[in-house]
Design a protein around this motif. Structure first.
Motif, PDB file in Angstrom:
ATOM      1  N   ASN A   1      -3.273  10.092  -4.088  1.00  0.00           N
ATOM      2  CA  ASN A   1      -3.276   8.786  -4.746  1.00  0.00           C
ATOM      3  C   ASN A   1      -3.051   7.701  -3.701  1.00  0.00           C
ATOM      4  O   ASN A   1      -2.122   7.792  -2.882  1.00  0.00           O
ATOM      5  CB  ASN A   1      -2.169   8.723  -5.810  1.00  0.00           C
ATOM      6  CG  ASN A   1      -2.072   7.371  -6.502  1.00  0.00           C
ATOM      7  OD1 ASN A   1      -1.949   6.336  -5.868  1.00  0.00           O
ATOM      8  ND2 ASN A   1      -2.112   7.392  -7.816  1.00  0.00           N
ATOM      9  N   ALA A   2      -3.891   6.674  -3.738  1.00  0.00           N
ATOM     10  CA  ALA A   2      -3.706   5.485  -2.913  1.00  0.00           C
ATOM     11  C   ALA A   2      -3.716   4.275  -3.837  1.00  0.00           C
ATOM     12  O   ALA A   2      -4.705   4.041  -4.554  1.00  0.00           O
ATOM     13  CB  ALA A   2      -4.807   5.364  -1.866  1.00  0.00           C
ATOM     14  N   THR A   3      -2.619   3.524  -3.854  1.00  0.00           N
ATOM     15  CA  THR A   3      -2.496   2.356  -4.728  1.00  0.00           C
ATOM     16  C   THR A   3      -2.119   1.137  -3.907  1.00  0.00           C
ATOM     17  O   THR A   3      -1.151   1.167  -3.132  1.00  0.00           O
ATOM     18  CB  THR A   3      -1.425   2.583  -5.811  1.00  0.00           C
ATOM     19  OG1 THR A   3      -1.792   3.707  -6.608  1.00  0.00           O
ATOM     20  CG2 THR A   3      -1.306   1.357  -6.703  1.00  0.00           C
ATOM     21  N   TYR A   4      -2.875   0.061  -4.112  1.00  0.00           N
ATOM     22  CA  TYR A   4      -2.591  -1.204  -3.443  1.00  0.00           C
ATOM     23  C   TYR A   4      -2.147  -2.221  -4.490  1.00  0.00           C
ATOM     24  O   TYR A   4      -2.826  -2.427  -5.490  1.00  0.00           O
ATOM     25  CB  TYR A   4      -3.816  -1.730  -2.707  1.00  0.00           C
ATOM     26  CG  TYR A   4      -3.553  -3.004  -1.926  1.00  0.00           C
ATOM     27  CD1 TYR A   4      -3.030  -2.950  -0.637  1.00  0.00           C
ATOM     28  CD2 TYR A   4      -3.802  -4.253  -2.494  1.00  0.00           C
ATOM     29  CE1 TYR A   4      -2.763  -4.099   0.073  1.00  0.00           C
ATOM     30  CE2 TYR A   4      -3.544  -5.419  -1.791  1.00  0.00           C
ATOM     31  CZ  TYR A   4      -3.022  -5.339  -0.500  1.00  0.00           C
ATOM     32  OH  TYR A   4      -2.756  -6.493   0.204  1.00  0.00           O
TER      33      TYR A   4
ATOM     34  N   GLY B   1      -6.606   1.045  -7.231  1.00  0.00           N
ATOM     35  CA  GLY B   1      -6.265   2.344  -6.681  1.00  0.00           C
ATOM     36  C   GLY B   1      -7.346   3.383  -6.839  1.00  0.00           C
ATOM     37  O   GLY B   1      -8.354   3.191  -7.535  1.00  0.00           O
TER      38      GLY B   1
ATOM     39  N   LEU C   1       0.829  -1.197   0.000  1.00  0.00           N
ATOM     40  CA  LEU C   1       0.000   0.000   0.000  1.00  0.00           C
ATOM     41  C   LEU C   1       0.866   1.250   0.000  1.00  0.00           C
ATOM     42  O   LEU C   1       1.644   1.482   0.917  1.00  0.00           O
ATOM     43  CB  LEU C   1      -0.927   0.023   1.221  1.00  0.00           C
ATOM     44  CG  LEU C   1      -1.847   1.244   1.348  1.00  0.00           C
ATOM     45  CD1 LEU C   1      -2.771   1.364   0.139  1.00  0.00           C
ATOM     46  CD2 LEU C   1      -2.646   1.171   2.643  1.00  0.00           C
TER      47      LEU C   1
ATOM     48  N   ALA D   1       2.685  -1.808  -8.770  1.00  0.00           N
ATOM     49  CA  ALA D   1       2.490  -0.578  -9.546  1.00  0.00           C
ATOM     50  C   ALA D   1       3.071  -0.656 -10.949  1.00  0.00           C
ATOM     51  O   ALA D   1       2.778   0.209 -11.782  1.00  0.00           O
ATOM     52  CB  ALA D   1       3.105   0.603  -8.803  1.00  0.00           C
TER      53      ALA D   1
ATOM     54  N   ASN E   1      -3.185  -4.721  -9.113  1.00  0.00           N
ATOM     55  CA  ASN E   1      -3.271  -3.478  -8.352  1.00  0.00           C
ATOM     56  C   ASN E   1      -4.692  -2.934  -8.407  1.00  0.00           C
ATOM     57  O   ASN E   1      -5.494  -3.298  -9.277  1.00  0.00           O
ATOM     58  CB  ASN E   1      -2.258  -2.431  -8.845  1.00  0.00           C
ATOM     59  CG  ASN E   1      -2.483  -2.001 -10.282  1.00  0.00           C
ATOM     60  OD1 ASN E   1      -3.575  -1.651 -10.685  1.00  0.00           O
ATOM     61  ND2 ASN E   1      -1.405  -2.025 -11.068  1.00  0.00           N
TER      62      ASN E   1
END
Length: 322
Positions: free
Chosen positions: A182-185, A199, A156, A188, A197
């Motif tokens: 921005n939140a990306t799990y 997000g 995360l 990437a 991913n």
């Protein structure tokens, strides 16, 4: 162009041997109903390196065409105003300093924005076409400001930026700034690694009238040569709502050959039933080795308006990295 290379070369020698010089070239051939042409799209020249254990830097020059305004040219028949799009122009795309601290990574200067970098890698083929948020003008790829990013867990990552909002090609024209989160799990870089991913991106920029808010939801998946990507983007300014839905798929048939497709649905005003369009790209990518890639493809653009004919063109996109 040669002066840019000379200046950057002097800069690299001044910084030291750790500086890495690289570049990427985009050009293509287009055949359609109304045109047949070779076209130079982009030349990126990058300098990057490590100034200390905690400080990295990256400088990128972007050479391409622009449709911003007109220029006055003196010809044999006297002064003539022509579109700037007919010339090649060099822009400073990045002058970014990254400072690693125990709290977060801090980026400052002309920095890459955090609004669609992961989505662009889910698509994977910038040299063929821009990612959807870039293509339809929802966000600039770089801007002047400051950003903070931090990995809360191995999977995360979150980032927050405050930038001018006009993009790296334009100066600040008002007192307002753009703030984006921005939140990306997950993974990437699906264009390089297997994984998945999901997000969320939110940005807001105030103005003298109504603020502009952008929301993006996206996801991607890659395994055994297959890569899928999907995103939904909305932009709201007052009563005007715009939307994008983009779906892409790629499959590696061989180590050096991939087939791909992408389908965009764009609506510049969701309250108008006949102003939307769809855009489909299908083709093959040949990875020729030594940084060279070639992609013959077909593009079709269709319109909701029954009085507007669809458009089809054929392209050969070429990318060279060094």
């Amino acid at each position: 162009m040669k002066y840019i290379v000379i200046i950057l070369s002097i800069f690299a020698m001044a910084i030291g041997a750790d500086t890495k010089i690289s570049g990427t070239t985009y050009f293509d051939y287009t055949s359609g109903d109304e045109k047949s042409e070779f076209n130079f799209k982009r030349q990126y020249i990058s300098f990057s390196g490590k100034a200390s254990e905690n400080i990295n830097y990256k400088i990128v020059f972007d050479v391409g065409t622009t449709n911003e305004g007109t220029v006055l040219v003196v010809t044999g028949d006297g002064p003539e105003e022509i579109s700037e799009d007919t010339r090649l122009v060099a822009f400073l795309k990045k002058a970014q300093i990254d400072y690693k601290t125990s709290f977060a990574n801090i980026s400052m200067g002309v920095i890459g924005t955090n609004t669609y970098g992961v989505q662009e890698k889910n698509w994977g083929y910038r040299f063929i076409e821009k990612s959807s948020m870039d293509l339809y003008g929802f966000s600039s790829t770089a801007d002047i400001g400051i950003g903070f990013s931090r990995s809360l867990t191995d999977d995360l990552n979150m980032s927050l930026q405050m930038v001018n909002g006009e993009g790296y090609k334009s100066p600040q024209t008002d007192k307002y700034h753009k703030i984006s989160f921005n939140a990306t799990y997950g993974e990437a870089k699906l264009h390089k690694n297997d994984g998945y991913n999901a997000g969320f991106v939110y940005s807001t920029e105030d103005s003298d009238d109504d603020p502009t808010n952008v929301i993006s939801l996206f996801g991607g998946f890659a395994t055994k040569g297959l890569r899928l990507g999907i995103e939904n983007d909305t932009e709201t300014t007052g009563d005007l709502n715009k939307s994008i839905t983009s779906i892409s798929a790629n499959y590696g048939i061989k180590d050096n050959m991939d087939v791909f497709m992408r389908y965009d649905m764009y609506d510049p005003n969701t309250d108008d039933d006949e102003d939307g369009s769809s855009y489909m790209i299908t083709g093959v990518v040949f990875n020729c080795g030594n940084g060279l890639s070639m992609a013959p493809n077909m593009r079709t653009k269709s319109y909701e308006d029954a009085n507007t004919d669809s458009e089809t063109e054929y392209k050969l996109n070429i990318q060279y990295k060094f």
